[in-house]
Each structure stands twice: as C-alpha cells, then as structure tokens.
Design a protein around this motif. Sequence first.
Motif, PDB file in Angstrom:
ATOM      1  N   LEU A 210      52.331 -30.546 -59.083  1.00  0.00           N
ATOM      2  CA  LEU A 210      53.577 -30.734 -60.001  1.00  0.00           C
ATOM      3  C   LEU A 210      52.838 -31.754 -61.407  1.00  0.00           C
ATOM      4  O   LEU A 210      53.368 -31.519 -62.420  1.00  0.00           O
ATOM      5  CB  LEU A 210      54.348 -31.363 -59.111  1.00  0.00           C
ATOM      6  N   GLU A 211      52.215 -32.607 -60.906  1.00  0.00           N
ATOM      7  CA  GLU A 211      51.749 -33.643 -62.086  1.00  0.00           C
ATOM      8  C   GLU A 211      50.889 -33.378 -62.982  1.00  0.00           C
ATOM      9  O   GLU A 211      51.073 -33.339 -64.157  1.00  0.00           O
ATOM     10  CB  GLU A 211      50.971 -34.746 -61.109  1.00  0.00           C
ATOM     11  N   ALA A 212      49.812 -32.367 -62.689  1.00  0.00           N
ATOM     12  CA  ALA A 212      49.189 -31.648 -63.559  1.00  0.00           C
ATOM     13  C   ALA A 212      49.910 -30.573 -64.470  1.00  0.00           C
ATOM     14  O   ALA A 212      49.708 -30.804 -65.581  1.00  0.00           O
ATOM     15  CB  ALA A 212      48.177 -30.551 -62.877  1.00  0.00           C
ATOM     16  N   HIS A 213      50.690 -30.034 -63.897  1.00  0.00           N
ATOM     17  CA  HIS A 213      51.783 -29.150 -64.612  1.00  0.00           C
ATOM     18  C   HIS A 213      52.546 -29.767 -65.514  1.00  0.00           C
ATOM     19  O   HIS A 213      52.729 -29.132 -66.770  1.00  0.00           O
ATOM     20  CB  HIS A 213      52.521 -28.187 -63.687  1.00  0.00           C
ATOM     21  N   TYR A 214      53.259 -31.017 -65.206  1.00  0.00           N
ATOM     22  CA  TYR A 214      53.888 -31.547 -66.078  1.00  0.00           C
ATOM     23  C   TYR A 214      53.147 -32.071 -67.264  1.00  0.00           C
ATOM     24  O   TYR A 214      53.653 -32.039 -68.517  1.00  0.00           O
ATOM     25  CB  TYR A 214      54.449 -32.785 -65.471  1.00  0.00           C
ATOM     26  N   ARG A 215      51.882 -32.576 -67.000  1.00  0.00           N
ATOM     27  CA  ARG A 215      51.138 -33.164 -68.147  1.00  0.00           C
ATOM     28  C   ARG A 215      50.921 -31.910 -69.241  1.00  0.00           C
ATOM     29  O   ARG A 215      50.924 -31.931 -70.552  1.00  0.00           O
ATOM     30  CB  ARG A 215      49.926 -33.802 -67.862  1.00  0.00           C
ATOM     31  N   ALA A 216      50.414 -30.566 -68.633  1.00  0.00           N
ATOM     32  CA  ALA A 216      50.016 -29.520 -69.396  1.00  0.00           C
ATOM     33  C   ALA A 216      51.101 -29.102 -70.095  1.00  0.00           C
ATOM     34  O   ALA A 216      51.020 -28.717 -71.245  1.00  0.00           O
ATOM     35  CB  ALA A 216      49.566 -28.577 -68.268  1.00  0.00           C
ATOM     36  N   CYS A 217      52.304 -29.167 -69.789  1.00  0.00           N
ATOM     37  CA  CYS A 217      53.480 -28.611 -70.467  1.00  0.00           C
ATOM     38  C   CYS A 217      53.628 -29.618 -71.627  1.00  0.00           C
ATOM     39  O   CYS A 217      53.912 -29.244 -72.850  1.00  0.00           O
ATOM     40  CB  CYS A 217      54.661 -28.540 -69.685  1.00  0.00           C
ATOM     41  N   LEU A 218      53.590 -31.012 -71.279  1.00  0.00           N
ATOM     42  CA  LEU A 218      53.827 -32.136 -72.432  1.00  0.00           C
ATOM     43  C   LEU A 218      52.715 -31.786 -73.405  1.00  0.00           C
ATOM     44  O   LEU A 218      53.117 -31.783 -74.849  1.00  0.00           O
ATOM     45  CB  LEU A 218      53.794 -33.503 -72.074  1.00  0.00           C
ATOM     46  N   TYR A 219      51.535 -31.422 -73.163  1.00  0.00           N
ATOM     47  CA  TYR A 219      50.419 -31.310 -74.079  1.00  0.00           C
ATOM     48  C   TYR A 219      50.575 -30.133 -74.894  1.00  0.00           C
ATOM     49  O   TYR A 219      50.507 -30.015 -76.214  1.00  0.00           O
ATOM     50  CB  TYR A 219      49.072 -31.130 -73.380  1.00  0.00           C
TER      51      TYR A 219
END
Length: 375
Positions: free
Chosen positions: A176-185
């Motif tokens: 969840l955390e990795a995906h959230y940051r990937a989306c923001l990036y």
Amino acid sequence: MSSSNAAYTNKEVLHRYMQLPTHGNVQCMYIWIDGTGEGLRCKTRTVDFEPKAPEELPVWNYDGSSTGQAEGSNSDMYLHPVALFDDPFRLRPNKLVLCETYKYDKRPAETNFRLSCRKVMDRAKDEHPWFGMEQEYTLLNQDGHPFGWPQRGYPGPQGPYYCGVGADKVYGRDILEAHYRACLYAGVTISGTNAEVMPAQWEFQVGPCEGIEMGDHLWIARFLLHRVCEDFGVVASLDPKPMPGDWNGAGCHTNYSTFAMREENGIRHIESAIEKLAKQHKRHIMLYDPNDGQDNARRLTGHHETSSINDFSAGVANRGASIRIPRQVGEEKKGYFEDRRPASNCDPYRVTEAIVRTTILDDWEEEACGYDDDY
Ligand code: ADP
Ligand code: MN
Ligand code: MN
Ligand code: MN
C-alpha cells in the motif's frame, strides 16, 4: 523474500544497473488494456527526446492474437498514446504511456471503451463532471492464497481489520505504501488509502478527476499496483468476491458530482440524478463489471455492506444502498453522491460514461462504439 517465489531475483543487484546513465535516451513504456477488459499489458521503446504530450509519441503496433484481441492471421493492432505519466520505476524523464487500442481498419478494439467515453465526456463538458473512484483489491500469494492468511484455516472473523493497525490486523501494508508513493510520483491524482474489512484487502482512492481523466488515472494506478506487487512477489486481485462465505467482497465505489451539485442547494440536482439512475439500474449493472453483471452477482448479495444486484435503493449514510449520499452532503445540501455498485474489476471508462449518459445527456440511443474520426 518468500521462498514460494521461484522467479525471485535480487533487487539490490538490479539497483546497480538502474543507476547507469542513458545518454539522452528516454524509455517509454506503452500500457494498454487487453482482450479481457481487465488485464493490462505493456512494452517499452526508446525515444531520443523527452515527450511532453502523448501526441509527440509514435503510434505503435502489437500482436493482438497474443492478447485476446485479434486472429493470428490478421493480428497487427495499433497503440495510440493518449496520456503520459512519469515512470516511478525507471524515474524521470522516463515515461508511462497510456494507450488506446485500434484494429487494422481503424475501428477501436472491443475492449477500447475509452473512445466512446471520451466522446460522451466531451458532450457533457459544460457540466464539469467530477469522479472519485475507491479501488478495493485483495493481496494474494502466487498460489492464490490470501496474503498473510494462515496456510490452513482462516483468520478470525471480520471486525478488527478495517483501517486496522498491528501485525495481527493488517497484512501487506508495504505494498500500500509503495503504491501510494508510486502514484504520487507518476502524477496520478490519488486522494487516499485505507485497510479494508477483510484482512489482506486494501483500498486506494483516485480523484476527484474531471471527465476522461478518471479512467486514465485509475487505469494507470492499477498498472502501478500490479507492477509494485510484482516487485514484492505478491499478486493484486481485483476479483469482486475473492473469498466466498462471510468475507466482504471488493468494489469500486464511484463518487460523482456535477458543477450544479457542488453549488448551493445542489442536493436538488443530486436527487434528480438519483431518480434517473433508478430507471436505468439494469443497464448500469450490465456495465459495472467486465462480464455483464455476472462477476458482481457474487458480490452484490444484500449482505456485507452491499445492496442486492436486483434492487435499486438510495439513502443518506446508508452503506447497504445502491447509492449513498454522504452524511455531510445531506447536511450541507450540496456536494456529491456515491454509486456503490461498480465491481472492483469494472472498467472506469464504462462506469463514468454510463453515469454521464444517464444523469446529464439523457441519451442511451447513440451506439457506444464506432470508428474514431480523429485517429
Ligand atoms: P468512503 O467514505 O465511501 O469510504 P472515500 O473517502 O474512500 O469514501 O472516497 C471518497 C472519494 O470521493 C474520493 O475518491 C474523493 O476524491 C471523491 N470525491 C470527493 N469529493 C468529490 C466530489 N465533489 N465529486 C466527486 N468525487 C468526489
Ligand atoms: Mn472508501
Ligand atoms: Mn471501501
Ligand atoms: Mn465508499
């Protein structure tokens, strides 16, 4: 890393190569929806400039017979770049390139629902339709067993898991955390995340997005989810009812408003939109999963915070209704409403097109698919 993953490779070794300079070359990963209407495919090409708009990139082809989209004897299909995102894996200036799919005769592929969505959104643009979609998903091991669940038997009954914290409450937060940051990036308009009611089930929300951007951003967010899970050796399932029995299913609640609904006393417009939706319930159900309502039939049982697939209902703060008006919206008498019917594996282009056709255009006459004149 789990020993069950026979194809595991050491990511630290990979990292060394990912640092190498590329001498002005830019990697563009073309991404498209395959013949299932649910699966995503991707392949990469090198260009010698940084694209700023999708039109700057070449139309490309692929083998449609390997994606369930063409016969082997006439298999060339076309990828038409339509949206650019920054690539969180290869990093800037490398790009993710969302594409529409076309056949050799310039007709859209059967699962290219973006074309008609785009035309409908264009006709409705003066109403400024906004959407926010809540993507629920379930993490599975590669053998299909829910991630973190005991190898034999089941976790304790639902109750402590929703928005939970603690190793006995949530399984797979790293993803969840990795995906959230990937989306923001990448530039995806992701508005939040939470742990869901069933353990190993999670949610992220994309929105508010106007018009065609809803589908574009949600499809890229799904791509990022599958790609992040790949790194962790885990699988993200969008099955609307991954575990039969007393476990919550997975939906893709679609929040919706028009300019008029967001203004003072917009509740009048919300109510009249809901009246129109009531009359088109069956039509919407057909479009709210990739299999004409069959996938959603397993989920929309009238239990586990769902309404029955056969009935239409609406209510303030009612999570057992087809349509929920958030309590705050009821109090402020303006805002948006939530269509709780779309399945987790729905195509957001079909869902948002259906909502706009019913509530704004009052038009189900014009055939949904045809040639693309602009192609
Ligand atoms: P829930 O209470 O149903 O779990 P969430 O907080 O998960 O709701 O999701 C709410 C969604 O509604 C988000 O995607 C958000 O972007 C979207 N949203 C907020 N305001 C609006 C609006 N005016 N129009 C459409 N969508 C909206
Ligand atoms: Mn939610
Ligand atoms: Mn949810
Ligand atoms: Mn919701």
